[in-house]
Design an enzyme around this catalytic site. Sequence first.
Site, PDB file in Angstrom:
ATOM      1  N   ASP A 288     -63.544  -5.142 -62.688  1.00 59.10           N
ATOM      2  CA  ASP A 288     -63.014  -6.279 -64.499  1.00 59.10           C
ATOM      3  C   ASP A 288     -62.363  -5.297 -65.171  1.00 59.10           C
ATOM      4  OD1 ASP A 288     -64.020  -8.958 -63.253  1.00 59.10           O
ATOM      5  OD2 ASP A 288     -65.769  -7.539 -62.914  1.00 59.10           O
TER       6      ASP A 288
ATOM      7  N   ASP B 126     -62.311 -14.484 -58.471  1.00 59.07           N
ATOM      8  CA  ASP B 126     -63.157 -14.836 -58.867  1.00 59.07           C
ATOM      9  C   ASP B 126     -62.591 -15.487 -60.400  1.00 59.07           C
ATOM     10  OD1 ASP B 126     -65.743 -13.383 -59.956  1.00 59.07           O
ATOM     11  OD2 ASP B 126     -65.217 -11.860 -61.369  1.00 59.07           O
TER      12      ASP B 126
ATOM     13  N   HIS C 154     -59.578 -12.845 -66.314  1.00 59.26           N
ATOM     14  CA  HIS C 154     -60.620 -13.719 -66.814  1.00 59.26           C
ATOM     15  C   HIS C 154     -62.158 -13.461 -67.414  1.00 59.26           C
ATOM     16  CE1 HIS C 154     -61.476 -11.550 -62.748  1.00 59.26           C
ATOM     17  NE2 HIS C 154     -62.853 -11.561 -62.857  1.00 59.26           N
TER      18      HIS C 154
END
Length: 555
Positions: A13, A135, A380
Site C-alpha cells: 500500500d 485490493d 485506494h
Amino acid sequence: KLFVHLVPHTHDDVGWLKTVDQYYYGTKQWIQNAGVQYILDTVIEELIRNKQRKFIYVEMAFFWKWWLEQDEQMRSIVKELVRTGQLEFINGGWSMPDEATTHYQSLIDQSTLGLRRLNDTFGKCGRPRVTWQIDPFGHSRELASLYAQMGYDALYFAREDYQDRQYREYRRTLEHVWHGSDDLDGNRSDIFTGMMQMGYGPPKGLDWDLVGGQDDPIVDNINSEEYNVPEIVEKFQKLAKKYSYYYATNHIMFPMGTDFNYQSAHQWYKNMDKLIAAVNADPHSNVRTFYSTPTCYTKALWNSNRTWTSKKDDYFPYASDPHAYWTGYYTSRPALKRMERVGNNWLQSCKQLDAFALNHGQYETNITRLREAMGIMQHHDAVAGTEKQHVANDYARILYAAIVDCQQVIGQSFVNLAKNLGLEFHSQPDQLQFCNDLNISSCPLTESGHSFTVTIYNPLAHPLNHTIRLPVNEKFFYQVFDDNNNNVSIPAVLIPIPEWIREIPGRPQRPHSNVELVFKVNLEALAIVTYTVRSSSKSTEQSARLIHGKRIDSK
C-alpha cells in the site's frame, strides 16, 4: 492434468497505516512491521539464485524510489531479470488506484507516469500486459474500459461482492469478459477479467512469510521427526482440486504472498522450491505446479480456446458479508477528496501552460513532483479516505508541496508566454501570489486593502462563465476593470462572509476581512485574462455595493 500457477507477489500500500516513506524505509515498526526496500532487496537476491523463480511487482511509487538508490551493477541485474521474465511488472501505475472516488484524468495520468518510467528504463520487456487490482473496494466499468484501451490483456481482482462470488462459483464464471463501454466500436473496451475466489493471499496452510506467516515450513529431511512433505503435498492437492471446482479450465492461480510480504524472501522461495519439487514428484497425482505470473496464466487460458461469458455493469457496491457494504469511503475525508481534485486542476493547468510557453522541459522537475504526488493520491487508501489520520495529513503535505512547485512553473509560463507574443506580463514570477485558501475565504494579498491584479486561466477547451469570489477588507471601496477598458468598471458586489466560515479553525483572523468581492468573468477556451481591482478610501457610483441576503427560515 490440473496445473497450479504459483504467483509470488507482495501488496504494498502506498500509504495506509503508515505514510509512504514510513512504509518504504521500514520506520515506525510498532505501527506495522513493513519495509518495502527490504522486500525488493531480498527478492532480487532470491531471483538471482534460481532462474526458475518469478516475482511480480505493482507499485511504481515504491519501485522507482528503490531504483534511484541502486548502482549500475544492480540496475543491470534487474534489467536482465526483467528481460528474462523472472521479474515482471503488473499494472505498472504509480499506485494501485481506487475505482470509486477517482477521476478518469488522474487515472490516466498515474498510469502514464508509471508506464513511461518502465518503458524508458526497460523497453518493451517492462511493459505490463496484465493489470492487478486486487485490493480496491469494488470495481468500475470505466476503469476496465481504460485498461482495455491501454492495451492490457487481462484484469484480476480479489474483492468481489459475496453474493456475486457465490453465484459465479457454482456456475464457474469467476473468469469472464468485461465489456467496458457501450459506445466504443468493436471490442476496444473489452478486457478478460478474473475474480480470485480465495482473495489475494496464499492458500491456508501455505503462508511462509517471515513476518506474518504462521504456517510450518516444509521439512524434507526424511530422518527428522518434523518430516512433513506427504502431509503438505496432500493438503496442497486437496486445495488445488477444491479450488478448481470454481474455474472453467484445468489451470488455476494461487497468489503466494499478501500485504508487505517477502521482507525476507528466502523463507518464501525455499519453501516454494520444496513444494514444487514434492508435488511434481508424486506419480499418483494429476496435480502439477510451477512458478508463474498473471501474464503466463492468462496465456494458458487463451490457449484453452474457450468461449467466455460476459459482463457489462460495474462491480459496485462491494459487500464482503451480509450487512457489510463498503460504501462509506465514497464520502469519507471530503476535504482530502476535494484537495485531490484541486491537485488535478493544477496539474492540467501546469502541463498546458508549460507547453504553451515553450519552456522546453526547463521546469520538468517541478511538474514531475506534482505528477508523482497525484499518482500517490490515486492509491485506494489515499483519495478513498481509508487511511489513518497521520497518513492523511502526510498525503496533504505531499500534495500541497507539489502544487506550490507547479505554481512556480505557472508563474514563469505566464511571463514567457507574454514574452513570446511580444507582450509584457504585469508581474515577475517571484511577485505572483496564489490564493490557495479561497475554500475558507482567505487570501492575504486581496485582504490587504491595496489595489491588485488578478490573472485567470481557463484550462478547458470550451468557453467558461465563472464567478470570482475574493475576500477583501471592508474598510475600503472597490472597482473591477477588465483589460479591454480601463475607464469603465465591470459589475461587482460585496457579500458578507458567513460567521461560520470566519470562525473555521485555522482561518487567519484579519481585521475587517469580513466580505467577499464578487464578479463574473467570461473566458474563451484556453484563455488567459487579467482583471485589475482598484481599492479606494472613498466610494463612487461605480464602487461595488454591499448586499445582504435574506434569511430563509425553515417551517
